[in-house]
Design an enzyme around this catalytic site. Structure first.
Site, PDB file in Angstrom:
ATOM      1  N   TYR A  98       1.552  -2.167 -40.295  1.00  6.43           N
ATOM      2  CA  TYR A  98       2.016  -0.902 -40.863  1.00  6.43           C
ATOM      3  C   TYR A  98       2.255   0.075 -39.727  1.00  6.43           C
ATOM      4  O   TYR A  98       1.426   0.189 -38.823  1.00  6.43           O
ATOM      5  CB  TYR A  98       0.953  -0.320 -41.815  1.00  6.43           C
ATOM      6  CG  TYR A  98       1.296   1.059 -42.320  1.00  6.43           C
ATOM      7  CD1 TYR A  98       1.888   1.229 -43.570  1.00  6.43           C
ATOM      8  CD2 TYR A  98       1.049   2.202 -41.544  1.00  6.43           C
ATOM      9  CE1 TYR A  98       2.231   2.493 -44.028  1.00  6.43           C
ATOM     10  CE2 TYR A  98       1.400   3.465 -41.996  1.00  6.43           C
ATOM     11  CZ  TYR A  98       1.983   3.603 -43.237  1.00  6.43           C
ATOM     12  OH  TYR A  98       2.327   4.848 -43.694  1.00  6.43           O
ATOM     13  N   GLU A 183       8.626   5.336 -42.589  1.00 11.41           N
ATOM     14  CA  GLU A 183       7.556   4.335 -42.690  1.00 11.41           C
ATOM     15  C   GLU A 183       8.095   2.911 -42.723  1.00 11.41           C
ATOM     16  O   GLU A 183       9.102   2.635 -43.366  1.00 11.41           O
ATOM     17  CB  GLU A 183       6.765   4.600 -43.980  1.00 11.41           C
ATOM     18  CG  GLU A 183       5.628   3.623 -44.251  1.00 11.41           C
ATOM     19  CD  GLU A 183       5.026   3.832 -45.640  1.00 11.41           C
ATOM     20  OE1 GLU A 183       3.995   4.526 -45.735  1.00 11.41           O
ATOM     21  OE2 GLU A 183       5.593   3.323 -46.626  1.00 11.41           O
TER      22      GLU A 183
END
Ligand code: GDP
Ligand code: MN
Length: 367
Positions: A98, A183
């Site tokens: 991530y 993101e």
């Protein structure tokens, strides 16, 4: 906030040097090409958690892809249905990571977030498993920050280098597109290196005027509200039939309350804001004419917005638009005498007293 769809985000990623799979956007089953390898079909909806809901499917040929699309069409994604699909190469994933840049309001700075626990909702990852580095916006992301992130994620060599490029790209997107979030989840570690398998980019509403090429789609929003938003007008649709134009949120809400109290039903909230441009008033009346054909109440307290400007706008709007609604005008404050004279000369009455104006408005709506 405008949340871009995955494929829109991935195009931006590509432009900013972030590796993404080669993909195709499919709108209908007919557009699915023949193929004979492991591919992924992904629902394009502006909400996360698609994987869990069945919106991401591995397929091996055209028939499977078509079946997958038909299945995904039936899925409710938090109120959204997929009308577009990504078809892309399926990677063999060694690890899901991530990484994101987002605005952290508690420190009033952008932050770099990274975690080796990717592919799941980041809110469910314990804080100690997330690297969080505030970014000084005058400096941007530094090399040591990139190295620290690589070490935290257990990446070295070529992968560490790519991660550095990815982080720079994300920060440039955050900065240049006025994003509040850029993101990648998951950022997949594959045999071909790091690849962004998903994208999430959220753009601040208030900055949209600086980004005319950002695809603005307000899902589920009232059409007239969307129109107002695109013009930078502060407008909220209500359920009634009495149109309102007032300046300032406070006067708008007070006007709405008074009308409701008097038994009327306001059709909207509309903050004209401060302006000395009659064109703005015309634009406002044009929009108001779309929510009411009964009565429009213009309630202005002149300050920055002078009463004569408003009066001129009203007169021109009525001439140009010839609207069906009846008009009740109350303008007080800066240049009110001049404003009333302009209205009067053009056969438009104005009412000074607020209670009286509100009574008149509700009366006209009842006719
Ligand atoms: P989200 O659930 O809405 O965030 O959708 P994602 O795009 O993140 O996909 C969810 C999950 O599907 C990922 O975490 C992966 O595990 C899986 N996935 C997505 N793309 C691929 C791919 O190319 N290959 C494989 N094997 N899995 C994928
Ligand atoms: Mn994801």
């Amino acid at each position: 906030m405008v949340d871009l769809l995955e494929h829109e985000g991935k195009r931006i990623f590509r432009k900013y040097g972030i590796p993404v799979p080669v993909f195709r956007v499919i709108r209908s089953e007919k557009e699915v090409p023949d193929f004979n390898e492991k591919m992924v079909i992904k629902a394009q909806v502006p909400t996360g958690g698609r994987g869990k809901k069945g919106g991401v499917k591995i397929v091996n040929n055209r028939e499977e892809a078509i079946r997958a699309i038909q299945e995904i069409r039936q899925i409710d994604f938090n109120g959204y249905r997929a009308r577009r699909f990504i078809l892309e190469k399926a990677y063999d994933i060694k690890k899901e990571l991530y990484v994101s840049i987002t605005l952290d309001r508690s420190v009033e700075l952008p932050v770099l977030l990274a975690s080796a626990e990717g592919g799941v909702d980041i809110n469910s990852v314990p804080a100690e498993k997330i690297l969080k580095k505030p970014i000084n916006p005058f400096i941007g992301v530094t090399d040591y920050m990139k190295r620290e992130a690589a070490a935290f994620l257990g990446l070295d060599g070529e992968n560490a280098k790519t991660l550095g490029k990815i982080i720079s790209g994300l920060y440039r997107i955050y900065d240049e597109l006025d994003a509040s979030l850029a993101e990648i989840n998951p950022l997949a570690l594959t045999s071909e290196g790091l690849v962004a398998l998903d994208s999430k980019i959220s753009i601040e509403d208030d900055a949209l005027f600086r980004h005319p090429d950002v695809p603005v789609r307000y899902f589920g929003m009232d059409k007239i509200e969307v129109e107002a938003k695109k013009k930078g007008l502060s407008f909220v649709r209500l359920e009634g039939d009495i149109g309102i134009i007032a300046n300032g949120a406070g006067l708008n809400m007070a006007t709405i309350d008074l009308i409701a109290q008097a038994g009327g039903k306001p059709a909207n909230f509309f903050d004209l804001g401060g302006t000395d441009d009659p064109q703005k008033v015309i634009q406002a009346i044009e929009l108001a004419s779309k929510v009411t054909n009964k009565v429009l109440f213009v309630n202005i307290f002149g300050g920055v917005t002078r009463c004569d400007t408003v009066a001129n706008g009203i007169v021109q709007a009525i001439k140009q638009l010839n609207p069906k609604f009846k008009l009740v005008v109350r303008i007080r404050g800066a240049n009110e005498e001049e404003g009333r004279r302009i209205l009067n000369e053009n056969g438009i009455d104005s009412i000074l007293n607020l209670d009286e104006a509100v009574r008149r408005v509700v009366e006209l709506a009842g006719e």
